[in-house]
Write a protein that holds these residues in place. Structure first.
Motif, PDB file in Angstrom:
ATOM      1  N   ALA B   4      -0.007   8.728 -11.813  1.00 47.22           N
ATOM      2  CA  ALA B   4      -0.769   9.792 -10.998  1.00 47.22           C
ATOM      3  C   ALA B   4      -0.554  11.220 -11.586  1.00 47.22           C
ATOM      4  CB  ALA B   4      -0.019   9.842  -9.790  1.00 47.22           C
ATOM      5  N   GLY B  60      -5.225   7.100   2.733  1.00 52.27           N
ATOM      6  CA  GLY B  60      -4.631   7.688   1.735  1.00 52.27           C
ATOM      7  C   GLY B  60      -4.527   6.804   0.535  1.00 52.27           C
ATOM      8  N   SER B  61      -4.144   5.303   0.722  1.00 54.20           N
ATOM      9  CA  SER B  61      -4.156   4.245  -0.360  1.00 54.20           C
ATOM     10  C   SER B  61      -5.573   4.211  -0.861  1.00 54.20           C
ATOM     11  CB  SER B  61      -3.611   3.175   0.317  1.00 54.20           C
ATOM     12  OG  SER B  61      -3.778   2.206  -0.701  1.00 54.20           O
ATOM     13  N   PHE B  64      -6.191   7.095  -3.172  1.00 56.96           N
ATOM     14  CA  PHE B  64      -5.321   7.222  -4.130  1.00 56.96           C
ATOM     15  C   PHE B  64      -5.985   6.287  -5.231  1.00 56.96           C
ATOM     16  CE2 PHE B  64      -1.908   5.534  -6.500  1.00 56.96           C
ATOM     17  CZ  PHE B  64      -1.503   6.548  -7.047  1.00 56.96           C
ATOM     18  N   PHE B  65      -6.353   4.990  -4.861  1.00 54.72           N
ATOM     19  CA  PHE B  65      -6.482   3.805  -5.897  1.00 54.72           C
ATOM     20  C   PHE B  65      -7.980   4.293  -6.414  1.00 54.72           C
ATOM     21  CE2 PHE B  65      -2.922   1.510  -4.125  1.00 54.72           C
ATOM     22  CZ  PHE B  65      -2.359   1.034  -5.235  1.00 54.72           C
ATOM     23  N   GLU B  69      -8.541   4.416 -10.426  1.00 54.57           N
ATOM     24  CA  GLU B  69      -9.342   3.488 -11.041  1.00 54.57           C
ATOM     25  C   GLU B  69     -10.745   3.976 -11.435  1.00 54.57           C
ATOM     26  OE1 GLU B  69      -8.879  -0.286  -9.755  1.00 54.57           O
ATOM     27  OE2 GLU B  69      -7.096  -0.237  -9.303  1.00 54.57           O
ATOM     28  N   GLU B  76      -8.655  -2.150   1.067  1.00 54.87           N
ATOM     29  CA  GLU B  76      -7.847  -1.790   2.266  1.00 54.87           C
ATOM     30  C   GLU B  76      -8.585  -1.850   3.601  1.00 54.87           C
ATOM     31  OE1 GLU B  76      -7.696  -0.079  -0.416  1.00 54.87           O
ATOM     32  OE2 GLU B  76      -5.355   0.005  -0.864  1.00 54.87           O
TER      33      GLU B  76
END
Lengths: 93, 136
Positions: B4, B60-61, B64-65, B69, B76
């Protein structure tokens, strides 16, 4: 800098989710009747699913997502089966 | 968390905020599950975790991903749709089962069947099958 912020946020959120799972476990053990225990089990499934998603952010791998999806599916099936059992006394009639 | 390190600061702050919001709401719902005093009040509190608790952590996930990427990662959304669809179904099934059990035990805290309450002054109600009032 951003790695430190994310590490702190993920740690705090995992502590919160662990406390939430602990509260659900308390209701699971204490809960005066069967429906309280089923409700606590359902909330526990949600806590476990969210915990797996935070583990996925911590390690940066998307493998945890699939485990979370499976847990969500199993939570729905088990809770509806238990509710059916409480209603009728058997699951498959 | 070395993966990160190249995340921009605004994205890190937003992901952190969404994560803490989601898990905090889940914790509030679980505290409500312990502290509220009747089953019909308690059945509302875990929905705090299944709406914005799940929503915050999933957003959030996703963010983030997607930033890590470099392409939109939207899988999700599957969990979000699934949880949104299934939570009302399971909790309504559970509440109906609990109401049925309380009525069968003549618990004074829940209202009786409508048909029974209307006809209770006349005669003994006949033909109740599995607790459902008879269609007339």
């Amino acid at each position: 800098m951003s790695a430190a912020i994310l590490l702190w946020a993920v740690t705090i959120s995992q502590i919160f989710l662990a406390l939430a799972a602990l509260c659900c476990g308390l209701r699971l053990f204490r809960g005066p009747r069967a429906q309280d225990r089923v409700l606590a089990l359902d909330a526990l499934y949600v806590c476990a699913m969210l915990m797996l998603l935070t583990f996925g952010i911590r390690t940066g791998s998307t493998l945890y997502f699939e485990a979370a999806l499976v847990i969500a599916l199993l939570g729905f099936v088990s809770t509806s089966a238990l509710a059916k059992f409480l209603m009728r006394g058997e699951v498959i009639e | 968390m070395s993966h990160a390190a190249d995340l921009p600061l605004w994205a890190a702050l937003l992901v952190a905020l969404l994560l803490v919001l989601g898990s905090g709401l889940t914790l509030l719902g679980a505290i409500g599950l312990v502290r509220l005093d009747s089953f019909y009040k308690r059945v509302h509190s875990p929905t705090l975790g299944t709406t914005w608790g799940t929503g915050g952590i999933l957003l959030g996930s996703m963010l983030f991903f997607s930033m890590i990427e470099g392409r939109p990662v939207l899988h999700e959304l599957l969990i979000a749709v699934f949880v949104t669809v299934t939570t009302p179904v399971t909790l309504m099934l559970l509440a109906r089962a609990a109401l049925y059990r309380d009525r069968m035990e003549k618990n004074p805290e829940v209202p009786t069947f409508v048909a029974v309450a209307e006809r209770s002054s006349e005669v003994v109600v006949k033909g109740t099958k599995n607790g459902e009032p008879e269609k007339s």
